[in-house]
Write an enzyme that holds these catalytic residues in place. Structure first.
Site: not given
Ligand SMILES: Cc1cc2nc3c(=O)[nH]c(=O)nc-3n(C[C@H](O)[C@H](O)[C@H](O)COP(=O)(O)OP(=O)(O)OC[C@H]3O[C@@H](n4cnc5c(N)ncnc54)[C@H](O)[C@@H]3O)c2cc1C
Length: 300
Positions: A176, A91, A218-219, A179-180, A280-281, A125-126
């Site tokens: 990468r 970062k 993404t998850h 979503k943000g 945040r997590r 990272d953003m």
């Molecule tokens: C490798 C990686 C790098 C990233 N880098 C950045 C970055 O540089 N800048 C930035 O702004 N964001 C970053 N993010 C975060 C990203 O923007 C999202 O906030 C985060 O990934 C959650 O979004 P999602 O797409 O997983 O969808 P969501 O809709 O949030 O999650 C989908 C599903 O995954 C599960 N889930 C998600 N998060 C959690 C959690 N913490 N604990 C348990 N279950 C969970 C839940 O079941 C949820 O319904 C990064 C994410 C990843 C995976």
């Protein structure tokens, strides 16, 4: 999100730090570089690569920024020494972006230069929207100075991201797509989950069709399924893209993606400055209420 979850999320600043740490430990490799190396090695055993992040952000003193830079430098040394299949995520606010652009550039340049010598890669990272343009500009400056072992992140919730991707495709950037995570104003960001997903799908197609090395972070099942369908239908080489997930999140789906033959990289944060990242997590965890209440009652 349930009412109880929303209540717990709003009350997180009041939850004692040791309780937050107990609940958040699944997201963090540990306090030390040794912990991070151990996690990277464990992930390698299940077929995943890693990107390691020294926790820390929004640093306001030069001394602290230099300390953070030295910590990231030690990560690169460890990758080299232990021959780990991993790269570094940083970062820019941890390297002094809030202090002085030139100072921050000097720090990131040192890391990218060392990574280049060792054949390693660095991802910027953003962070939140005040840093978007500056981060992309700094990335372009590194590229124009000849470094191609560096990549950026695009956030699908920002309206501007489509335009940003157009310019990144022209640079054949390594991107990468996530979503943000930060709270942004509705004037600049999509707020509706469906809108963010629609934009994510659109941006993913732009990156893949533009030939960029693409990291699908993404998850979200909707987006993972979409990416697998699209890359399959277009017959896109699996070396052009990989999936990325955060340590401790959706491990079953992660393992399924790996056993289906896709590349998977895990974001591995470590260090003592764990609080901001952990909160945040936790806010994204649908089971947060249960975890926090259990930790408050049992200490586990
Ligand atoms: C490798 C990686 C790098 C990233 N880098 C950045 C970055 O540089 N800048 C930035 O702004 N964001 C970053 N993010 C975060 C990203 O923007 C999202 O906030 C985060 O990934 C959650 O979004 P999602 O797409 O997983 O969808 P969501 O809709 O949030 O999650 C989908 C599903 O995954 C599960 N889930 C998600 N998060 C959690 C959690 N913490 N604990 C348990 N279950 C969970 C839940 O079941 C949820 O319904 C990064 C994410 C990843 C995976």
């Amino acid at each position: 999100m349930s009412v109880l979850n929303s209540l717990i999320v709003r009350s997180l600043p009041l939850v004692p730090k040791p309780v937050v740490k107990t609940v958040a430990k699944r997201y963090i490799a540990g306090d030390t570089l040794k912990d991070a190396v151990h996690t990277v090695q464990q992930l390698a055993r299940i077929g995943a690569t890693s990107t390691v992040d020294v926790l820390g952000e929004f640093v306001s003193s030069r001394e602290r920024a230099e300390h953070e830079c030295a910590a990231s430098d030690a990560v690169l040394e460890a990758f080299h020494t232990y021959n780990l299949n991993a790269y570094l995520s940083v970062k820019l606010t941890s390297l002094g972006f809030d202090i002085d652009d030139e100072f921050c550039y000097k720090n990131i340049l040192a890391l990218v230069t060392k990574a280049h010598e060792y054949g390693l890669f660095v991802r910027l990272d953003m962070e939140n929207s005040p840093y978007t343009t500056r981060t992309l500009d700094l990335y372009k400056k590194l590229r124009s100075n000849g470094f191609d072992n560096v990549g950026v992140v695009i956030q699908a919730y920002l309206h501007r991201s489509e335009e940003d991707i157009r310019s990144l495709v022209r640079l054949n950037a390594d991107v990468r797509l996530c979503k943000g995570i930060y709270v942004e104003d509705a004037s600049i960001a999509f707020k509706d989950r469906g809108e963010v997903q629609r934009n994510y799908k659109k941006l993913l197609r732009m990156l893949l069709d533009g030939g960029c090395s693409t990291h699908i972070a993404t998850h979200d099942d909707v987006l993972i399924d979409d990416a697998q369908e699209y890359t399959g239908a277009q017959n896109i080489d699996k070396q052009q893209y990989e999936f990325q997930m955060l340590l401790g999140v959706r491990e079953e789906r992660r393992n399924d993606i790996i056993s289906d033959g896709y590349r998977m990289r895990i974001y591995v944060p470590f260090g003592e400055d764990w609080y901001g990242y952990s909160v945040r997590r936790l806010k994204e965890n649908p089971q947060i209420a249960g975890y926090v209440l259990k930790a408050l009652l049992t200490g586990e």
